[in-house]
Design a protein around this motif. Structure first.
Motif, short mmCIF file in Angstrom:
data_model
loop_
_atom_site.label_atom_id
_atom_site.label_comp_id
_atom_site.label_asym_id
_atom_site.label_seq_id
_atom_site.Cartn_x
_atom_site.Cartn_y
_atom_site.Cartn_z
N ARG A 299 20.71 22.37 13.36
CA ARG A 299 19.70 22.62 14.40
C ARG A 299 19.09 24.02 14.34
NH1 ARG A 299 23.55 19.40 16.54
NH2 ARG A 299 24.81 21.15 17.21
N TYR B 188 14.00 23.12 8.89
CA TYR B 188 14.77 22.76 10.09
C TYR B 188 16.09 22.14 9.65
CZ TYR B 188 10.35 23.39 12.54
OH TYR B 188 9.18 23.92 13.05
N SER C 24 19.82 17.71 12.50
CA SER C 24 20.23 17.64 13.90
C SER C 24 21.71 17.35 14.02
CB SER C 24 19.42 16.57 14.64
OG SER C 24 19.53 15.31 13.97
N GLU C 25 22.27 16.70 13.01
CA GLU C 25 23.71 16.45 12.96
C GLU C 25 24.11 16.16 11.52
OE1 GLU C 25 24.31 11.90 14.17
OE2 GLU C 25 23.39 13.08 15.78
N GLN D 209 22.41 13.90 8.49
CA GLN D 209 20.97 13.73 8.68
C GLN D 209 20.20 14.63 7.71
OE1 GLN D 209 19.54 11.47 10.88
NE2 GLN D 209 21.69 10.81 10.95
N THR E 136 7.15 19.60 13.74
CA THR E 136 7.65 19.54 15.12
C THR E 136 6.55 19.73 16.15
OG1 THR E 136 8.14 21.92 15.10
CG2 THR E 136 9.90 20.43 14.39
#
Length: 332
Positions: free
Chosen positions: A68, A89, A92-93, A96, A275
């Motif tokens: 993240r 980026y 997110s976990e 991923q 984003t």
């Protein structure tokens, strides 16, 4: 090797470690990601090359950040290529993909289409920024434009700002499989000496260009010998080995560093991703008064915004933006 096994390594970053030399590194291959980044714009080839190299460096550097987090690389110059900006980026976990986006700003009238791409940046600087999320102060480091490529600049950044000897071997360009269509592709290897418990801090200028630090100012003894040996091995790499797809990254590491005891970790998939959103556009406009918003309003009675990374176009009701907004965004 089957086509499927070739494509399995596209748009991935493979971290590894050379146990004998106390060196870590990464192998990156960008294919569809790079094509999507460049497809958003109609850049001339000289600018496409700069964006391709910057995106590849961002993938190689960004793989080390935590979940993240966001890593940005910015190159600003006084030449025709005014700005190259990339964002990485973190996933997110676990499991991923990471996401990359990039864009460039340049002066069309001053741009030399036949020049070596790096020469179009001119005097300027390279900046690396890391955003650790809400509640944390972003980290930033800057180094002057130096050397003969963006890779040279990145190497100087790590030596100067982090006291970490770092080496990049990269290649990029348009590739075409038999019977296929030409498209952009990039590949590279990054080597980096493992951090010390007490980083070296130079009391005087280094021996690099303009007094900047390089690895000879940081390493000595066995560490310097190990670093030199690993770099000599990397010097034997060929462009086709870097860019693939016929040579898998694991095979490349064995070919280059089999005597250094290479150990590989899980590969990190990378995708194109932006984003931008209407909410973020509204938030960026929230600092403006109604008078300012009126100046931004078109003859058609709307406020428009375009994302420089992905080309998304937003049209907003001027009465719903700014700190003096009189209507809610969903009001009729």
């Amino acid at each position: 090797m089957t086509l499927g096994s070739q494509l399995a390594w596209d748009d991935t970053v493979l971290p590894f470690q050379l146990d004998r030399s106390d060196i870590r590194g990464r192998v990156a291959r960008l294919d569809g990601v790079l094509e999507q980044v460049l497809r958003q714009h109609d850049y001339p080839p000289v600018i496409e090359a700069l964006v391709a190299e910057a995106a590849l460096l961002t993938a190689l550097i960004g793989q080390s950040i935590k979940l993240r987090w966001k890593l940005s690389l910015q190159v600003r110059g006084k030449g025709p290529a005014r700005l190259i900006a990339t964002d990485y980026y973190g996933p997110s976990e676990d499991g991923q993909p990471a996401r990359i986006r990039a864009y460039a700003s340049y002066d069309t009238e001053r741009l030399d289409l036949d020049a070596e791409p790096f020469s179009q940046i001119g005097e300027g600087y390279l900046a690396v920024l890391i955003d650790q999320g809400e509640g944390n102060v972003p980290y930033s480091g800057i180094t002057p434009i130096a050397g003969r490529s963006l890779s040279d600049c990145a190497q100087t950044y790590f030596a100067q700002s982090e006291q970490l000897p770092t080496r990049f071997a990269v290649t990029y360009g348009k590739s075409q499989m038999a019977g296929g269509v030409a498209h952009w592709r990039a590949g590279g290897v990054m080597l980096q000496h493992m951090p010390k418990a007490s980083p070296f801090v130079a009391s005087e200028g280094g021996t690099g260009e303009g007094g900047l630090l390089n690895h000879t100012d940081i390493l000595a003894g066995d560490e310097a010998e190990n670093w030199t040996r690993a770099n000599a091995l990397l010097d034997t790499v060929e462009e086709l080995e870097l860019i693939g797809p016929s040579v898998q990254p694991t095979e490349l590491l064995v070919r280059l560093f089999h005597e250094e005891d290479p150990r590989v970790y899980d590969a990190q998939p990378v995708r194109f991703g932006c984003t931008c959103s209407e909410d973020k556009v509204r938030n960026s406009l929230s600092i403006y008064s109604a008078k300012d918003i009126r100046h931004m309003t078109t003859d058609e009675g709307i406020v428009t915004a375009d994302c420089q990374f992905c080309g998304a176009h937003y049209e907003l009701d001027p009465l719903t933006v700014g700190f003096e907004a009189v209507k809610k965004p969903d009001a009729e």
